[in-house]
Design a protein around this motif. Structure first.
Motif, PDB file in Angstrom:
ATOM      1  N   ASP A  78       0.826  -1.205   0.000  1.00  0.00           N
ATOM      2  CA  ASP A  78       0.000   0.000   0.000  1.00  0.00           C
ATOM      3  C   ASP A  78       0.861   1.257   0.000  1.00  0.00           C
ATOM      4  N   ALA A  79       0.208   2.420   0.048  1.00  0.00           N
ATOM      5  CA  ALA A  79       0.914   3.698  -0.063  1.00  0.00           C
ATOM      6  C   ALA A  79       1.831   3.962   1.121  1.00  0.00           C
ATOM      7  N   GLN A  80       1.559   3.324   2.272  1.00  0.00           N
ATOM      8  CA  GLN A  80       2.396   3.516   3.458  1.00  0.00           C
ATOM      9  C   GLN A  80       3.553   2.516   3.531  1.00  0.00           C
ATOM     10  N   GLY A  81       3.622   1.592   2.564  1.00  0.00           N
ATOM     11  CA  GLY A  81       4.701   0.615   2.538  1.00  0.00           C
ATOM     12  C   GLY A  81       4.360  -0.698   3.209  1.00  0.00           C
ATOM     13  N   SER A  82       3.127  -0.859   3.642  1.00  0.00           N
ATOM     14  CA  SER A  82       2.720  -2.111   4.289  1.00  0.00           C
ATOM     15  C   SER A  82       2.357  -3.149   3.231  1.00  0.00           C
ATOM     16  N   GLN A  83       2.764  -4.396   3.473  1.00  0.00           N
ATOM     17  CA  GLN A  83       2.460  -5.474   2.534  1.00  0.00           C
ATOM     18  C   GLN A  83       1.057  -6.011   2.805  1.00  0.00           C
ATOM     19  N   LEU A  84       0.263  -6.044   1.745  1.00  0.00           N
ATOM     20  CA  LEU A  84      -1.123  -6.506   1.862  1.00  0.00           C
ATOM     21  C   LEU A  84      -1.298  -7.921   1.338  1.00  0.00           C
ATOM     22  N   GLY A  85      -0.187  -8.560   0.962  1.00  0.00           N
ATOM     23  CA  GLY A  85      -0.266  -9.936   0.483  1.00  0.00           C
ATOM     24  C   GLY A  85      -0.622 -10.016  -0.994  1.00  0.00           C
ATOM     25  N   ILE A  86      -0.980 -11.220  -1.423  1.00  0.00           N
ATOM     26  CA  ILE A  86      -1.306 -11.453  -2.835  1.00  0.00           C
ATOM     27  C   ILE A  86      -2.772 -11.124  -3.080  1.00  0.00           C
ATOM     28  N   LYS A  87      -2.990 -10.295  -4.095  1.00  0.00           N
ATOM     29  CA  LYS A  87      -4.341  -9.885  -4.463  1.00  0.00           C
ATOM     30  C   LYS A  87      -4.539 -10.130  -5.952  1.00  0.00           C
ATOM     31  N   THR A  88      -5.790 -10.345  -6.332  1.00  0.00           N
ATOM     32  CA  THR A  88      -6.072 -10.397  -7.767  1.00  0.00           C
ATOM     33  C   THR A  88      -5.918  -8.988  -8.329  1.00  0.00           C
ATOM     34  N   LEU A  89      -5.667  -8.904  -9.615  1.00  0.00           N
ATOM     35  CA  LEU A  89      -5.464  -7.586 -10.225  1.00  0.00           C
ATOM     36  C   LEU A  89      -6.679  -6.678 -10.036  1.00  0.00           C
ATOM     37  N   PRO A  90      -7.911  -7.172 -10.236  1.00  0.00           N
ATOM     38  CA  PRO A  90      -9.073  -6.294 -10.007  1.00  0.00           C
ATOM     39  C   PRO A  90      -9.146  -5.784  -8.571  1.00  0.00           C
ATOM     40  N   GLU A  91      -8.798  -6.647  -7.592  1.00  0.00           N
ATOM     41  CA  GLU A  91      -8.829  -6.212  -6.190  1.00  0.00           C
ATOM     42  C   GLU A  91      -7.795  -5.113  -5.948  1.00  0.00           C
TER      43      GLU A  91
END
Length: 223
Positions: free
Chosen positions: A23-36
Motif C-alpha cells: 500500500d501507499a504507506q509501505g505495508s504489505q497486503l499480500g497477494i491480491k487479484t489484479l481487479p482487487e
C-alpha cells in the motif's frame, strides 16, 4: 516485463492476474487479484504501479504515478551530474611559437586538466623543421614543466608523420600543500623586578602636655 520505454506498467497496463500488493504507506497486503488491487488503488485515489515485474507474482505498489515519475527523473538527473565525462581536448603548437601564444596554450591545457579532461598536445612541423625533432621534444618538455607536478604523461611524446604528439592527464594523487610558515613566538617582555626600597620609620615628635590651674590643656612640641 517493462514496456519498451523502460517505464513501469501501471493501472490497466498491468498484465498479471495476481500481484503482491504494497500500500501507499509501505505495508504489505499480500497477494491480491489484479481487479482487487486496482480497486484498492482507486479507493485511495492513487495508481497501481508494477515495481518488480520479474517477481512471481509481480510486486505492485499503490502510489501517485505522476509523482513517482518526477522523482525518478530527478534521481536520473542527479546521477548524470555526478558522472564525469572524460574527453580528450587537443591543443596544437608550432615549434616556433611565441612566448605569449605558448603561455596562452599552456593556460588552456591547465583549465582542461582541472576540469578532468585529458589533453592531447600536437606539435606540427613544417618543411625543414622536420630535420630538428629535438626542438619539438624540448618544447613538449617545457609544456610539462610549466604545467607543474600535478600533470601526468599518459602517452610519451612520439613522432607521427609531421606531427609530434603526447597525451596528458591530471594526476589526482598529487596534492599541493600550502606553504607552512614557521610559527612566530611572541617576543618575551623583559621582566621588571621591583627592588624593595626601605621606608624610613615615622618620627614621632615628643609633646609636652601641661594643665593650667583653670583646667586648660596645652600641648607643646619640644623639637
Amino acid at each position: 516485463m517493462a514496456t519498451a520505454t523502460n517505464e513501469p506498467r501501471y493501472n490497466d497496463r498491468i498484465r498479471a492476474r495476481e500481484v503482491r500488493l504494497i500500500d501507499a504507506q509501505g505495508s504489505q497486503l499480500g497477494i491480491k487479484t489484479l481487479p482487487e488491487a486496482l480497486e484498492l488503488a482507486k479507493q485511495s485515489d492513487l495508481d497501481l504501479v508494477e515495481v518488480a515485474p520479474l517477481a512471481v507474482p509481480p510486486v505492485c505498489r499503490i502510489m501517485d504515478y505522476g509523482k513517482f515519475r518526477y522523482e525518478e527523473a530527478q534521481k536520473a538527473k542527479e546521477s548524470r551530474k555526478k558522472t564525469t565525462q572524460v574527453t580528450i581536448k587537443e591543443v596544437k603548437l608550432r615549434p616556433k611559437i611565441g612566448k605569449g601564444d605558448f603561455d596562452t596554450k599552456v593556460r588552456h591545457m591547465h583549465d582542461f586538466l582541472e576540469d578532468g579532461h585529458k589533453v592531447k598536445v600536437t606539435l606540427q612541423f613544417r618543411g625543414r623543421e622536420m630535420a630538428h625533432p629535438e626542438l619539438g621534444s624540448r618544447l613538449l618538455d617545457n609544456v610539462i614543466e610549466q604545467l607543474g607536478e600535478g600533470v601526468r604523461v599518459e602517452t610519451q611524446a612520439r613522432l607521427e608523420g609531421r606531427n609530434m604528439t603526447m597525451v596528458l592527464s591530471s594526476d589526482k594523487k598529487v596534492v599541493k600543500k600550502a606553504d607552512e610558515k614557521p610559527a612566530v613566538k611572541p617576543s618575551e617582555k623583559p621582566k621588571v623586578i621591583a627592588e624593595a626600597v626601605p621606608v624610613p620609620a615615622a618620627i614621632t615628635p615628643e609633646v609636652e602636655v601641661s594643665v593650667t590651674e583653670s583646667g586648660e590643656v596645652h600641648a607643646e612640641n619640644e623639637n
